[in-house]
Design a protein around this motif. Structure first.
Motif, short mmCIF file in Angstrom:
data_model
loop_
_atom_site.label_atom_id
_atom_site.label_comp_id
_atom_site.label_asym_id
_atom_site.label_seq_id
_atom_site.Cartn_x
_atom_site.Cartn_y
_atom_site.Cartn_z
N PRO A 3 0.84 -1.20 0.00
CA PRO A 3 0.00 0.00 0.00
C PRO A 3 0.88 1.25 0.00
O PRO A 3 1.86 1.32 0.72
N GLN A 4 0.51 2.21 -0.82
CA GLN A 4 1.30 3.43 -0.94
C GLN A 4 0.95 4.37 0.21
O GLN A 4 0.02 5.17 0.13
N LEU A 5 1.72 4.27 1.28
CA LEU A 5 1.46 5.06 2.49
C LEU A 5 2.24 6.36 2.38
O LEU A 5 3.24 6.59 3.07
N HIS A 40 -1.71 -13.72 5.88
CA HIS A 40 -0.27 -13.62 6.19
C HIS A 40 0.61 -13.58 4.95
O HIS A 40 1.60 -14.29 4.85
N ARG A 41 0.24 -12.71 4.01
CA ARG A 41 1.13 -12.41 2.90
C ARG A 41 2.13 -11.35 3.36
O ARG A 41 2.00 -10.75 4.41
N HIS A 42 3.14 -11.11 2.52
CA HIS A 42 4.13 -10.08 2.87
C HIS A 42 3.48 -8.70 2.85
O HIS A 42 2.75 -8.36 1.91
N MET A 43 3.75 -7.91 3.87
CA MET A 43 3.29 -6.53 3.94
C MET A 43 4.51 -5.63 3.84
O MET A 43 5.29 -5.50 4.79
N TRP A 44 4.68 -5.00 2.66
CA TRP A 44 5.84 -4.17 2.38
C TRP A 44 5.36 -2.80 1.89
O TRP A 44 5.22 -2.57 0.69
N PRO A 45 5.04 -1.87 2.78
CA PRO A 45 4.45 -0.59 2.37
C PRO A 45 5.38 0.23 1.49
O PRO A 45 6.61 0.13 1.56
N GLY A 46 4.75 1.07 0.67
CA GLY A 46 5.48 2.03 -0.14
C GLY A 46 5.69 3.32 0.62
O GLY A 46 4.77 3.84 1.26
#
Length: 488
Positions: A290-292, A317-323
């Motif tokens: 998500p583009q935070l 539980h997928r990878h959470m890699w914010p923008g």
């Protein structure tokens, strides 16, 4: 930064996705301008990859489709104007930028993800004198009407979804990429003409849907069109049986206003027809970015508040890699008063590390990391946040079997009088990366090396003291790590 631990056991290696977007649209990051020679384009791309190595990034997300075009040798779409200045004109001398990027990234131990814009057909920055005869706006193979300053492929036209999926899966099949990635442009951000909002021109495709027996109201139908595309993209890429290729989606940073309170005010669920929470919770992604793009202290769009909320929605539980909006740290592209300062970005990285369920981040964009000044963001990242390398977190739902332990030997370097470490993979799957951990005076240091490498110096000459202990592991493309081997 060295780590202190038991002399017999090296510490665990950090796991964090550290990536940057390299945007090609409007020549934001690469190439720096259209019309560069092939050699100049390659030189610029190598500088980006070398900077990624210096920063201890472990992935690059390279834009390869900006507007139904290609920054690679595509059988379906014309060469991008952002390469040559003329859409459809191939690089000269001929080369394939994506194939080159993948090779060079992998030789540096960096993942290369291919980034696609799924539905845009032309961008306002376009300066090409003539659209290529093979472009979708000329061939008529899909619906690509004008919308404001853009041309936009209609997501309600099944031919559009089929075409874009064909493009994405072609790259996943033919190239050794580590991921395919789409951004937040589903239905377009709404435009106005003389203060009046322009309706998106999809009456023909909606009427065809209704005639076929469709019952959804128009807004719900539009959302379903995007849902089907995201679902089918995941299904089709996973159907290639390439566990090395992750599927990533980077939507607008909010799902809906008041989720959670006091988040407001834009509603991508309504404006872009993007039900991004559904995609995450249905497991239609391997990583979610998500583009935070807001500051930590924002009253209505706090980075920390949104990140926590998104991790709570990540029920599969997928990878959470914010923008991160790293370009806001500072730079000549910003107007006076717009810069956040480098401290905001380093603070957001610290917040992400402290948030359970978030295991990485992506910088927008790479140009903000190319500055070498001592007070630059790059310098602060190297000295404050990226002192030690990190492995990309493992994607065990794609592949949970680690490589077998390698062989590792310490041998004399007959040229320098120092010591070298030789690395021999076990039988089975190829090694993607090596980890090498060395103990000196009670302190461990870590290096991560490309899997194609077979030796490395552990002392440069006969006067330099060799490490007291060296441990090696092998890592596969899904991030699984072997048991350790102590070099003898």
């Amino acid at each position: 930064m060295a780590q202190s631990t038991s002399a017999s056991t090296p510490p665990p290696i950090a796991r964090e996705f550290r990536a940057a977007w390299v945007a090609s649209v409007a020549n934001i990051d690469w190439p720096s301008r259209p019309g560069l020679t092939a050699s100049e384009q390659r030189t610029e791309l190598l500088a980006i990859l070398d900077r990624a190595v210096a920063l201890k990034l472990n992935a690059i997300v390279l834009q390869v489709r900006t507007a139904a075009d290609a920054l690679y040798d595509s059988p379906y779409e014309p060469w991008s104007e952002y390469l040559s200045g003329q859409q459809g004109l191939a690089p000269e001398p001929a080369y394939d930028p994506l194939r080159f990027a993948v090779k060079e990234a992998h030789e540096r131990g960096i993942e290369l993800h291919a980034w696609f814009n799924p539905f845009r057909a032309s961008h306002p920055s376009s300066k090409t004198p003539d659209t290529a005869l093979t472009h979708v706006t000329r061939t008529g193979i899909v619906s690509a009407p004008r919308y404001g300053r853009h041309r936009w492929m209609d997501p309600g036209d099944p031919r559009v979804r089929t075409h874009s999926l064909k493009v994405i899966t072609d790259v996943a099949r033919r190239y050794d990429v580590d991921g395919v990635h789409i951004d937040d442009y589903f239905y377009p951000y709404r435009e106005q003409d003389k203060g009046v909002e322009i309706p998106f021109p999809d009456s023909i495709s909606y009427a065809a849907y209704v005639r076929s027996g469709g019952k959804l109201e128009r807004d719900d139908w539009r959302r379903n069109n995007v849902d089907v595309f995201v679902r089918d993209m995941y299904r089709d890429v996973r159907g290639l049986h390439k566990s090395s290729v992750k599927v990533g989606v980077s939507p607008f940073g909010m799902w809906r206003p008041q989720n959670p309170p006091p988040i407001c005010c834009f509603d991508p669920y309504v404006q872009l027809y993007a039900d991004s929470k559904k995609w995450l919770q249905n497991g239609w992604v391997d990583y979610f970015t998500p583009q935070l793009y807001w500051q930590t202290d924002s009253a209505t769009r706090s980075y920390a508040t949104l990140l926590k909320w998104w991790t709570e929605q990540n029920t599969v539980h997928r990878h959470m890699w914010p923008g991160l909006f790293t370009s806001k740290a500072g730079g000549p592209w910003l107007k006076k008063g717009e810069a956040w300062g480098a401290g905001e970005i380093t603070r957001q990285i610290a917040i992400t590390r402290a948030q359970p369920g978030a295991t990485g981040h992506v910088h927008f964009s790479m140009k903000s990391l190319m500055d070498e000044r001592a007070d630059s963001l790059s310098h602060k990242l190297m000295t404050e946040r990226y002192q030690e390398p990190a492995l990309v977190p493992a994607s065990r739902w794609l592949d949970s079997i680690p490589p077998r332990a390698p062989s590792a030997r310490l041998v004399a370097d007959t040229a320098t009088g120092g010591r070298r470490l030789t690395l021999t993979p076990a039988t089975g799957e190829p090694v993607w990366l090596w980890t090498v951990q060395e103990l000196r005076d009670g302190q461990w240091t870590t290096r991560i090396l490309p899997g194609m490498q077979r030796s490395t110096a552990v002392s440069r000459n006969g006067r330099e003291r060799a490490p007291e202990s060296v441990w090696v592991t092998a890592v596969d493309r899904s991030g699984n790590q072997s048991t350790g081997t102590r070099a003898r």
